[in-house]
Structure formats: structure tokens, C-alpha cells
Scaffold this motif. Structure first.
Motif, PDB file in Angstrom:
ATOM      1  N   GLY A 163      21.405  29.328-107.162  1.00 26.80           N
ATOM      2  CA  GLY A 163      20.059  29.244-106.607  1.00 26.80           C
ATOM      3  C   GLY A 163      19.855  30.180-105.434  1.00 26.80           C
ATOM      4  N   ILE A 164      20.852  30.224-104.534  1.00 32.00           N
ATOM      5  CA  ILE A 164      20.759  31.118-103.376  1.00 32.00           C
ATOM      6  C   ILE A 164      20.699  32.576-103.816  1.00 32.00           C
ATOM      7  CG2 ILE A 164      22.019  31.974-101.365  1.00 32.00           C
ATOM      8  CD1 ILE A 164      23.061  29.105-100.965  1.00 32.00           C
ATOM      9  N   ASN A 165      21.549  32.952-104.757  1.00 30.16           N
ATOM     10  CA  ASN A 165      21.570  34.336-105.230  1.00 30.16           C
ATOM     11  C   ASN A 165      20.248  34.723-105.888  1.00 30.16           C
ATOM     12  OD1 ASN A 165      24.195  34.706-104.334  1.00 30.16           O
ATOM     13  ND2 ASN A 165      25.117  34.170-106.303  1.00 30.16           N
ATOM     14  N   ALA A 166      19.613  33.767-106.567  1.00 39.99           N
ATOM     15  CA  ALA A 166      18.337  34.067-107.233  1.00 39.99           C
ATOM     16  C   ALA A 166      17.241  34.378-106.225  1.00 39.99           C
ATOM     17  CB  ALA A 166      17.929  32.879-108.106  1.00 39.99           C
ATOM     18  N   LEU A 167      17.351  33.844-105.022  1.00 41.65           N
ATOM     19  CA  LEU A 167      16.345  34.072-103.983  1.00 41.65           C
ATOM     20  C   LEU A 167      16.575  35.376-103.226  1.00 41.65           C
ATOM     21  CD1 LEU A 167      16.132  30.461-102.515  1.00 41.65           C
ATOM     22  CD2 LEU A 167      14.353  31.643-103.811  1.00 41.65           C
ATOM     23  N   GLN A 168      17.758  35.959-103.348  1.00 38.62           N
ATOM     24  CA  GLN A 168      18.100  37.216-102.675  1.00 38.62           C
ATOM     25  C   GLN A 168      17.706  37.176-101.188  1.00 38.62           C
ATOM     26  OE1 GLN A 168      16.118  40.211-105.129  1.00 38.62           O
ATOM     27  NE2 GLN A 168      17.882  40.316-106.491  1.00 38.62           N
ATOM     28  N   PRO A 169      18.248  36.238-100.446  1.00 40.27           N
ATOM     29  CA  PRO A 169      17.830  36.079 -99.044  1.00 40.27           C
ATOM     30  C   PRO A 169      18.267  37.231 -98.149  1.00 40.27           C
ATOM     31  CG  PRO A 169      19.747  34.713 -99.500  1.00 40.27           C
ATOM     32  CD  PRO A 169      19.316  35.283-100.823  1.00 40.27           C
ATOM     33  N   GLN A 170      17.447  37.496 -97.137  1.00 41.59           N
ATOM     34  CA  GLN A 170      17.783  38.440 -96.086  1.00 41.59           C
ATOM     35  C   GLN A 170      18.478  37.665 -94.959  1.00 41.59           C
ATOM     36  OE1 GLN A 170      17.261  41.835 -96.522  1.00 41.59           O
ATOM     37  NE2 GLN A 170      16.828  41.012 -98.563  1.00 41.59           N
ATOM     38  N   PRO A 171      19.228  38.352 -94.085  1.00 40.96           N
ATOM     39  CA  PRO A 171      20.015  37.653 -93.060  1.00 40.96           C
ATOM     40  C   PRO A 171      19.224  36.680 -92.195  1.00 40.96           C
ATOM     41  CG  PRO A 171      20.708  39.934 -93.188  1.00 40.96           C
ATOM     42  CD  PRO A 171      19.519  39.809 -94.090  1.00 40.96           C
TER      43      PRO A 171
ATOM     44  N   LEU B 132      17.212  29.015 -95.433  1.00 45.92           N
ATOM     45  CA  LEU B 132      17.400  28.474 -96.773  1.00 45.92           C
ATOM     46  C   LEU B 132      17.403  26.955 -96.699  1.00 45.92           C
ATOM     47  CD1 LEU B 132      20.243  30.874 -97.952  1.00 45.92           C
ATOM     48  CD2 LEU B 132      17.898  30.834 -98.832  1.00 45.92           C
ATOM     49  N   LEU B 133      16.550  26.334 -97.483  1.00 47.17           N
ATOM     50  CA  LEU B 133      16.482  24.873 -97.548  1.00 47.17           C
ATOM     51  C   LEU B 133      17.077  24.428 -98.868  1.00 47.17           C
ATOM     52  CD1 LEU B 133      15.438  22.183 -96.314  1.00 47.17           C
ATOM     53  CD2 LEU B 133      13.329  22.557 -97.621  1.00 47.17           C
ATOM     54  N   LEU B 134      18.183  23.715 -98.806  1.00 41.68           N
ATOM     55  CA  LEU B 134      18.824  23.182-100.004  1.00 41.68           C
ATOM     56  C   LEU B 134      18.453  21.718-100.130  1.00 41.68           C
ATOM     57  CD1 LEU B 134      22.417  24.669 -99.455  1.00 41.68           C
ATOM     58  CD2 LEU B 134      20.395  25.790-100.426  1.00 41.68           C
TER      59      LEU B 134
ATOM     60  N   ASP C 251      22.149  27.527 -86.903  1.00 36.70           N
ATOM     61  CA  ASP C 251      22.398  28.207 -88.175  1.00 36.70           C
ATOM     62  C   ASP C 251      22.542  27.224 -89.330  1.00 36.70           C
ATOM     63  OD1 ASP C 251      22.553  30.920 -87.140  1.00 36.70           O
ATOM     64  OD2 ASP C 251      24.421  30.285 -86.192  1.00 36.70           O
ATOM     65  N   LEU C 252      22.895  25.995 -89.014  1.00 40.34           N
ATOM     66  CA  LEU C 252      23.029  24.947 -90.038  1.00 40.34           C
ATOM     67  C   LEU C 252      22.522  23.637 -89.453  1.00 40.34           C
ATOM     68  CD1 LEU C 252      25.957  24.348 -92.462  1.00 40.34           C
ATOM     69  CD2 LEU C 252      25.024  22.437 -91.157  1.00 40.34           C
ATOM     70  N   VAL C 253      21.591  23.016 -90.162  1.00 42.54           N
ATOM     71  CA  VAL C 253      20.982  21.778 -89.661  1.00 42.54           C
ATOM     72  C   VAL C 253      21.064  20.713 -90.745  1.00 42.54           C
ATOM     73  CG1 VAL C 253      18.957  20.705 -88.621  1.00 42.54           C
ATOM     74  CG2 VAL C 253      19.374  23.158 -88.286  1.00 42.54           C
ATOM     75  N   TYR C 254      21.566  19.540 -90.344  1.00 43.15           N
ATOM     76  CA  TYR C 254      21.717  18.412 -91.261  1.00 43.15           C
ATOM     77  C   TYR C 254      20.901  17.236 -90.739  1.00 43.15           C
ATOM     78  CZ  TYR C 254      24.033  14.956 -94.248  1.00 43.15           C
ATOM     79  OH  TYR C 254      24.291  13.981 -95.171  1.00 43.15           O
TER      80      TYR C 254
ATOM     81  N   ARG D  67      20.736  29.232 -92.053  1.00 40.34           N
ATOM     82  CA  ARG D  67      20.339  30.625 -91.949  1.00 40.34           C
ATOM     83  C   ARG D  67      21.199  31.450 -92.894  1.00 40.34           C
ATOM     84  NH1 ARG D  67      17.225  31.660 -87.182  1.00 40.34           N
ATOM     85  NH2 ARG D  67      17.066  33.826 -87.872  1.00 40.34           N
ATOM     86  N   ALA D  68      20.563  32.397 -93.572  1.00 41.89           N
ATOM     87  CA  ALA D  68      21.292  33.215 -94.533  1.00 41.89           C
ATOM     88  C   ALA D  68      22.421  33.992 -93.867  1.00 41.89           C
ATOM     89  CB  ALA D  68      20.329  34.168 -95.243  1.00 41.89           C
TER      90      ALA D  68
END
Length: 267
Positions: free
Chosen positions: A82-90, A94-96, A122-125, A163-164
């Protein structure tokens, strides 16, 4: 409201074994449950792209504007697909999120995203107090996996913001954790012996309360492992912490839909 660009991955590969069908296609009020998270995401201005990873039967019921990715049988592999399909920039967020949240609303998602982005982590839970389920369901008993920490009895949310730019560290750690998943020794080392010792001592009668692990301690250990800024948001957002793992969960959601007790059950 915080204005930021977010790309979302909806993980819809889970199977309801008792019904022999994808969990994302279980219906409430006659509509597939996956449409609840999809419609909520589509309503948020910050969310610029949505990729859904699932079997073809799920992908067929989705709006054409979404990125559709055929799922494998592995959750972590699906996450990376899924992440690769979105081709995120740095600098992208990204919301999983899980596809099987029957009570998710646009408002609950917005509250989490605004708080998570404002934290600049950079990472939020998300951590949700079990007591907050009473607000949503009254006297109804809700089964959730939870932990007793210094801040109270908490259960985890079914979504994660990152964050990517932190992806490389997170992927490396996740791959290592999966590799060690059958080794208690290696997993213990990763968790940190101080936290494990406090967890054991917290179960002692009478004095256990003195050894409860705090959310901050867990966050600090996460930062040591991942090499990035982490944040745990404790919020009364039970809508984002209920998913369908067992037939009893589905029956509960159906009952709530039948009683009309929660506006989230009307699409």
C-alpha cells in the motif's frame, strides 16, 4: 484545524473465518463495512490519496478514485504494498488504518489527525482509555485487548500516522521484529529489560501499582529502537479503537446498528 497533506493506506486483507468472507465486506445497514473508513477519509481535506489493499472482491466495491492494490496473505507485506502504491515523498504523512472499524467517523479521524500532526512526531500511535467506551456504548460491555499502565487501562487504536522520511528505520525494525517473533529472548531485548521487569512486578499483589509502566517510558523505548521522534496520543476516541476480530464483535456492531445508538452506523 491543522492543514497538512496525508496519504492513507487502508488494510482490507483480513478474513472473517466464521463467515468465510473478507471482514471488509461484512455489512452493517446493508453496506460493506470498508466503506465506513473510505467515506470518512474521503471527507477529510488533508487526505489527498487513498490506497486500499485487499482481495479483488473488496476492491470491486470501492470508488474508482481510490488506488486499488491486490492483497497478499501477509499483513506486513500488504502494508508495504500500500505504501509503495502511494509513492510517498519524504515529507508526506502516511496514515495506516484498518478496514473493519464499524464506528469510525469523519470527526474522530479529524481529531486524531489534527493532534498527531500538531505533535510534529515521525510516528504517532493512538491509545484509548477503556473508560471512554462507556460514553459510546453506555452500559454495554466491550471486549478489547488492553493494558494497565500508569495512566490507566488503555487499548490501542486501529490506525497509525507516520512520516515517510522515517519509513526506512520503521521497516528495518518491523522486519527484525517479525524475524524474532518466535524468540522470547530476542523480543525481550527489543522491548527492554527495564520495561519487562516493571511489567512483571506490576502484577504483584498490594504493591503492583508502584511498578506500573508509563506511556512515556514506552515512547522513549520506541524512539531508541526506531531512531525517530515518537508520540502516543491518549484520547477519548473509542470509535477508532473498535474493530471486528471475532463473531461476537460483529454481533455487537449489528446490535448497535439495530438500536441506532451511534450515528457512525449511518452512512
Amino acid at each position: 484545524m491543522v492543514s497538512q497533506s496525508v496519504k492513507a493506506v487502508v488494510l482490507a486483507g483480513g478474513v472473517a473465518t466464521w463467515a468465510n468472507m473478507p471482514k471488509a465486506l461484512l455489512t452493517l445497514n446493508g453496506k460493506p463495512i470498508v466503506l465506513r473508513i473510505v467515506n470518512a477519509l474521503l471527507s477529510l481535506q488533508q487526505v489527498k490519496q487513498i490506497a486500499v489493499v485487499g482481495p479483488n472482491a473488496v476492491l470491486e466495491v470501492l470508488p474508482e478514485s481510490l488506488i486499488k492494490v491486490e492483497a497478499s496473505s501477509d499483513l506486513w507485506a500488504n502494508t508495504k504494498l500500500g505504501i509503495n502504491a502511494l509513492q510517498p515523498q519524504p515529507d508526506d504523512y502516511l496514515l495506516l488504518c484498518a478496514a473493519d472499524m464499524p464506528f469510525v467517523t469523519e470527526q474522530s479521524l479529524r481529531e486524531f489527525l489534527d493532534a498527531a500532526i500538531a505533535s510534529e512526531a515521525d510516528l504517532v500511535y493512538l491509545a484509548v482509555p477503556m473508560a471512554s467506551f462507556q460514553r459510546l456504548f453506555g452500559s454495554e460491555k466491550v471486549r478489547r485487548t488492553c493494558a494497565r499502565l500508569k495512566e490507566g487501562v488503555l487499548t490501542g487504536g486501529n490506525l497509525l500516522l507516520l512520516r515517510a522520511r522515517a519509513l526506512s528505520n520503521i521497516v528495518t525494525f518491523a522486519d527484525r521484529a517479525i524475524q524474532y517473533r518466535k524468540s522470547r529472548w530476542q523480543l525481550g531485548k527489543m522491548a527492554g529489560w527495564k520495561i519487562l521487569l516493571k511489567w512483571v512486578l506490576s502484577h504483584l499483589p498490594l504493591v503492583g501499582q508502584l511498578f506500573l509502566v508509563s506511556v512515556d517510558e514506552i515512547v522513549k523505548r520506541g524512539e531508541e529502537l526506531l531512531g525517530c521522534k515518537c508520540k502516543a496520543i491518549i484520547a477519548d476516541l473509542p470509535e477508532l479503537a473498535f474493530d471486528i476480530d471475532e463473531p461476537e464483535d460483529y454481533e455487537f456492531a449489528q446490535r448497535m446498528a439495530g438500536e441506532g445508538k451511534e450515528e457512525a452506523l449511518t452512512c
